[in-house]
Design a protein around this motif. Sequence first.
Motif, mmCIF file in Angstrom:
data_model
loop_
_atom_site.group_PDB
_atom_site.id
_atom_site.type_symbol
_atom_site.label_atom_id
_atom_site.label_comp_id
_atom_site.label_asym_id
_atom_site.label_seq_id
_atom_site.Cartn_x
_atom_site.Cartn_y
_atom_site.Cartn_z
ATOM 1 N N GLN A 1 38.962 40.896 25.530
ATOM 2 C CA GLN A 1 38.580 41.698 24.369
ATOM 3 C C GLN A 1 37.838 40.811 23.382
ATOM 4 O O GLN A 1 38.410 39.840 22.864
ATOM 5 C CB GLN A 1 39.810 42.323 23.709
ATOM 6 C CG GLN A 1 39.478 43.302 22.610
ATOM 7 C CD GLN A 1 40.680 44.132 22.197
ATOM 8 O OE1 GLN A 1 41.820 43.800 22.478
ATOM 9 N NE2 GLN A 1 40.418 45.261 21.539
ATOM 10 N N ALA A 2 36.591 41.149 23.157
ATOM 11 C CA ALA A 2 35.768 40.443 22.177
ATOM 12 C C ALA A 2 35.917 41.129 20.822
ATOM 13 O O ALA A 2 36.278 42.310 20.752
ATOM 14 C CB ALA A 2 34.317 40.452 22.625
ATOM 15 N N PRO A 3 35.626 40.417 19.725
ATOM 16 C CA PRO A 3 35.754 41.013 18.390
ATOM 17 C C PRO A 3 34.931 42.287 18.274
ATOM 18 O O PRO A 3 33.756 42.322 18.635
ATOM 19 C CB PRO A 3 35.231 39.912 17.468
ATOM 20 C CG PRO A 3 35.465 38.653 18.224
ATOM 21 C CD PRO A 3 35.247 38.992 19.659
ATOM 22 N N GLY A 4 35.562 43.354 17.784
ATOM 23 C CA GLY A 4 34.867 44.605 17.578
ATOM 24 C C GLY A 4 34.624 45.419 18.826
ATOM 25 O O GLY A 4 33.968 46.467 18.771
ATOM 26 N N LYS A 5 35.143 44.959 19.962
ATOM 27 C CA LYS A 5 34.941 45.678 21.225
ATOM 28 C C LYS A 5 36.275 46.067 21.843
ATOM 29 O O LYS A 5 37.320 45.529 21.499
ATOM 30 C CB LYS A 5 34.150 44.820 22.207
ATOM 31 C CG LYS A 5 32.731 44.512 21.748
ATOM 32 C CD LYS A 5 31.942 43.820 22.840
ATOM 33 C CE LYS A 5 30.504 43.580 22.425
ATOM 34 N NZ LYS A 5 29.718 42.922 23.501
ATOM 35 N N GLU A 6 36.223 46.993 22.780
ATOM 36 C CA GLU A 6 37.424 47.402 23.490
ATOM 37 C C GLU A 6 37.772 46.393 24.584
ATOM 38 O O GLU A 6 36.908 45.661 25.073
ATOM 39 C CB GLU A 6 37.216 48.793 24.094
ATOM 40 C CG GLU A 6 37.068 49.903 23.061
ATOM 41 C CD GLU A 6 37.071 51.275 23.683
ATOM 42 O OE1 GLU A 6 37.092 52.268 22.923
ATOM 43 O OE2 GLU A 6 37.057 51.375 24.923
ATOM 44 N N ARG A 7 39.034 46.405 24.967
ATOM 45 C CA ARG A 7 39.464 45.548 26.064
ATOM 46 C C ARG A 7 38.805 46.023 27.361
ATOM 47 O O ARG A 7 38.744 47.212 27.639
ATOM 48 C CB ARG A 7 40.988 45.589 26.206
ATOM 49 C CG ARG A 7 41.551 44.566 27.154
ATOM 50 C CD ARG A 7 43.073 44.553 27.128
ATOM 51 N NE ARG A 7 43.589 44.189 25.810
ATOM 52 C CZ ARG A 7 44.880 43.955 25.557
ATOM 53 N NH1 ARG A 7 45.763 44.036 26.546
ATOM 54 N NH2 ARG A 7 45.287 43.655 24.352
ATOM 55 N N GLU A 8 38.311 45.062 28.147
ATOM 56 C CA GLU A 8 37.630 45.411 29.391
ATOM 57 C C GLU A 8 38.169 44.610 30.558
ATOM 58 O O GLU A 8 38.656 43.491 30.392
ATOM 59 C CB GLU A 8 36.118 45.157 29.252
ATOM 60 C CG GLU A 8 35.736 43.709 29.030
ATOM 61 C CD GLU A 8 34.233 43.487 28.996
ATOM 62 O OE1 GLU A 8 33.470 44.470 29.074
ATOM 63 O OE2 GLU A 8 33.820 42.311 28.909
ATOM 64 N N LEU A 9 38.048 45.202 31.740
ATOM 65 C CA LEU A 9 38.485 44.521 32.952
ATOM 66 C C LEU A 9 37.545 43.370 33.275
ATOM 67 O O LEU A 9 36.323 43.498 33.161
ATOM 68 C CB LEU A 9 38.501 45.521 34.110
ATOM 69 C CG LEU A 9 38.904 44.994 35.486
ATOM 70 C CD1 LEU A 9 39.649 46.085 36.255
ATOM 71 C CD2 LEU A 9 37.708 44.537 36.290
ATOM 72 N N VAL A 10 38.138 42.246 33.665
ATOM 73 C CA VAL A 10 37.346 41.105 34.137
ATOM 74 C C VAL A 10 37.463 41.006 35.661
ATOM 75 O O VAL A 10 36.462 40.994 36.372
ATOM 76 C CB VAL A 10 37.828 39.793 33.503
ATOM 77 C CG1 VAL A 10 37.064 38.606 34.084
ATOM 78 C CG2 VAL A 10 37.668 39.833 31.992
ATOM 79 N N ALA A 11 38.698 40.935 36.148
ATOM 80 C CA ALA A 11 38.910 40.820 37.595
ATOM 81 C C ALA A 11 40.341 41.199 37.925
ATOM 82 O O ALA A 11 41.247 41.006 37.103
ATOM 83 C CB ALA A 11 38.637 39.400 38.080
ATOM 84 N N THR A 12 40.537 41.741 39.124
ATOM 85 C CA THR A 12 41.881 42.047 39.601
ATOM 86 C C THR A 12 42.042 41.551 41.032
ATOM 87 O O THR A 12 41.056 41.346 41.745
ATOM 88 C CB THR A 12 42.182 43.553 39.570
ATOM 89 O OG1 THR A 12 41.241 44.235 40.417
ATOM 90 C CG2 THR A 12 42.096 44.110 38.167
ATOM 91 N N ILE A 13 43.301 41.362 41.423
ATOM 92 C CA ILE A 13 43.607 40.926 42.784
ATOM 93 C C ILE A 13 44.891 41.616 43.231
ATOM 94 O O ILE A 13 45.868 41.680 42.484
ATOM 95 C CB ILE A 13 43.724 39.383 42.867
ATOM 96 C CG1 ILE A 13 43.928 38.932 44.311
ATOM 97 C CG2 ILE A 13 44.798 38.844 41.935
ATOM 98 C CD1 ILE A 13 43.732 37.421 44.496
ATOM 99 N N THR A 14 44.867 42.147 44.447
ATOM 100 C CA THR A 14 46.052 42.816 44.973
ATOM 101 C C THR A 14 47.018 41.795 45.561
ATOM 102 O O THR A 14 46.686 40.605 45.707
ATOM 103 C CB THR A 14 45.660 43.815 46.068
ATOM 104 O OG1 THR A 14 45.180 43.078 47.210
ATOM 105 C CG2 THR A 14 44.589 44.778 45.586
ATOM 106 N N SER A 15 48.196 42.248 45.916
ATOM 107 C CA SER A 15 49.184 41.356 46.520
ATOM 108 C C SER A 15 48.683 40.810 47.859
ATOM 109 O O SER A 15 49.094 39.722 48.277
ATOM 110 C CB SER A 15 50.505 42.087 46.714
ATOM 111 O OG SER A 15 50.323 43.248 47.514
ATOM 112 N N GLY A 16 47.786 41.541 48.483
ATOM 113 C CA GLY A 16 47.226 41.086 49.751
ATOM 114 C C GLY A 16 45.984 40.230 49.618
ATOM 115 O O GLY A 16 45.469 39.731 50.616
ATOM 116 N N GLY A 17 45.522 40.058 48.385
ATOM 117 C CA GLY A 17 44.392 39.167 48.140
ATOM 118 C C GLY A 17 43.039 39.838 47.983
ATOM 119 O O GLY A 17 42.031 39.150 47.822
ATOM 120 N N SER A 18 42.984 41.151 47.997
ATOM 121 C CA SER A 18 41.717 41.847 47.768
ATOM 122 C C SER A 18 41.345 41.745 46.293
ATOM 123 O O SER A 18 42.198 41.910 45.428
ATOM 124 C CB SER A 18 41.821 43.313 48.184
ATOM 125 O OG SER A 18 42.052 43.414 49.567
#
Length: 121
Positions: free
Chosen positions: A39-56
């Motif tokens: 979350q940058a100042p004045g902006k909404e929180r955004e997704l950067v990266a995700t990883i599943t338990s299986g590594g995807s």
Amino acid sequence: QVQLVESGGGLVQPGGSLRLSCAASGTVFSINDMGWYRQAPGKERELVATITSGGSTNYADSVKGRFTISRDNAKNTVYLQMNSLKPEDTAVYYCNAVIRPYSNYAWQNYWGQGTQVTVSS
């Protein structure tokens, strides 16, 4: 009680690198997806990266080819390697994890406290 503890933020020059870590502690039976948001100042929180338990993995278009998410399931830890950093990457970075504290509990969503990343010359 589950806690997500982040580390690794700081000040870096454009083009530099940082590695964020986030460890889940407390009562953890199982962890599903883990990820990083910012979350940058004045902006909404955004997704950067995700990883599943299986590594995807899944990345925001803005960080593809520069950031790498990984996890160590034995340590209940997720990492974010950030290379070729740009000023627009400046934000508070939050760790997220979907965790089941006990075998008979439902999956619950947890957030870390956030760590500041500043990219500036």
